[in-house]
Design an enzyme around this catalytic site. Sequence first.
Site, mmCIF file in Angstrom:
data_model
loop_
_atom_site.group_PDB
_atom_site.id
_atom_site.type_symbol
_atom_site.label_atom_id
_atom_site.label_comp_id
_atom_site.label_asym_id
_atom_site.label_seq_id
_atom_site.Cartn_x
_atom_site.Cartn_y
_atom_site.Cartn_z
ATOM 1 N N ASN A 10 0.869 -1.182 0.000
ATOM 2 C CA ASN A 10 0.000 0.000 0.000
ATOM 3 C C ASN A 10 0.905 1.230 0.000
ATOM 4 O OD1 ASN A 10 -1.780 2.068 0.515
ATOM 5 N ND2 ASN A 10 -2.243 1.438 2.625
ATOM 6 N N LYS A 12 0.079 4.261 -0.265
ATOM 7 C CA LYS A 12 -0.565 5.450 0.319
ATOM 8 C C LYS A 12 -0.339 6.661 -0.606
ATOM 9 C CE LYS A 12 0.186 3.399 4.815
ATOM 10 N NZ LYS A 12 0.067 3.591 6.241
ATOM 11 N N HIS A 93 -9.476 1.113 5.030
ATOM 12 C CA HIS A 93 -8.202 1.309 5.728
ATOM 13 C C HIS A 93 -8.433 2.261 6.906
ATOM 14 C CE1 HIS A 93 -4.080 2.526 6.562
ATOM 15 N NE2 HIS A 93 -3.691 1.460 5.882
ATOM 16 N N GLU A 95 -6.831 4.658 7.956
ATOM 17 C CA GLU A 95 -6.615 6.074 7.639
ATOM 18 C C GLU A 95 -7.831 6.671 6.933
ATOM 19 O OE1 GLU A 95 -2.836 5.586 5.667
ATOM 20 O OE2 GLU A 95 -1.920 5.033 7.578
ATOM 21 N N GLU A 164 -5.378 -5.115 10.571
ATOM 22 C CA GLU A 164 -4.347 -4.107 10.789
ATOM 23 C C GLU A 164 -4.629 -3.367 12.098
ATOM 24 O OE1 GLU A 164 -2.372 -2.851 6.859
ATOM 25 O OE2 GLU A 164 -4.112 -1.593 7.146
ATOM 26 N N GLY A 170 2.584 1.965 10.858
ATOM 27 C CA GLY A 170 3.593 3.020 10.750
ATOM 28 C C GLY A 170 4.317 3.338 12.036
ATOM 29 N N SER A 209 3.372 -2.409 10.311
ATOM 30 C CA SER A 209 4.818 -2.453 10.577
ATOM 31 C C SER A 209 5.479 -3.771 10.180
ATOM 32 C CB SER A 209 5.095 -2.110 12.046
ATOM 33 O OG SER A 209 4.732 -0.775 12.319
HETATM 34 C C1 PEP Z 1 -0.769 0.122 6.136
HETATM 35 O O1 PEP Z 1 -0.951 1.327 6.222
HETATM 36 O O2 PEP Z 1 -1.583 -0.603 5.528
HETATM 37 C C2 PEP Z 1 0.420 -0.420 6.759
HETATM 38 C C3 PEP Z 1 0.405 -1.690 7.080
HETATM 39 O O3 PEP Z 1 1.436 0.452 6.998
HETATM 40 P P1 PEP Z 1 2.883 0.106 7.630
HETATM 41 O O4 PEP Z 1 3.349 -1.199 7.011
HETATM 42 O O5 PEP Z 1 3.753 1.249 7.234
HETATM 43 O O6 PEP Z 1 2.687 -0.035 9.094
#
Ligand code: PEP
Length: 251
Positions: A10, A12, A93, A95, A164, A170, A209
């Site tokens: 992803n 973003k 997601h 976000e 998630e 992040g 992460s």
């Molecule tokens: C995400 O935003 O879907 C995600 C998993 O981000 P990160 O791997 O940077 O934690």
Amino acid sequence: MPNRPYIVGNWKMNGMRAALSEARAIDRGAARHPGVQVAIAPPDTLISLMAEAVETISLGGQDCHEAGSGAFTGDVSAAMLADVGASFVIVGHSERRAGHAETDAIVRAKAEAATAAGLGVIVCVGETEAQRDAGNAEQVVTMQLEGSLPDEAGTPGQVTVAYEPVWAIGTGRVPSLDDVSAMHRAIRAKLEARYGAPSAGVRILYGGSVNAGNAAELLHCDEVGGALVGGASLTAESFLTIVSAAAPETD
Ligand code: PEP
């Protein structure tokens, strides 16, 4: 039955046209691992260009509107994503849920729009840190699934769930492996109750992460069928290490 591990990047709101070289490098690396299904969800501005640049990986959107067309300034429909080369879309997601006030009902409508347009859909769920600390993580995620999943599981592999934890995105923090397994088992049970036999065609990804150092152990947790990767998907070097970690020994 979609039995290949599914590793999805992803991107973003990252990536100019110059990043197409990175996508090409990811594509070449993915071709060396036919036992892994590799995908990138770049910003919409790059989907069409990336579709011309890659051969092996699949491409997706990071969101879509629930309507097919109309007066929705700034939005894109699932059919528009398909038209420029996407084969799937991420919906719900955290976000989007937090930054755009997306409810479970909106996420479900988007998921339905995606499958109706023939796209695969990755439905994201996950608890906040306060919800986990309160002991409510499984209940929260189960409720999100109840409200966000499309009515039908579609064709095998068409619907994917991404677990998630919001606090792991992040941040460099990940749940314990026991907690990842427990949550993925709970999601599997919910999918079985919801869809019956077709639930076998729904993969469950872990996201939050994931990096080169922790991918192998996370991917070996119960019911983990792949990973949704944010930051570590932006370069071929780090993303391909995660792809390699998912590869079966025969690759
Ligand atoms: C995400 O935003 O879907 C995600 C998993 O981000 P990160 O791997 O940077 O934690």
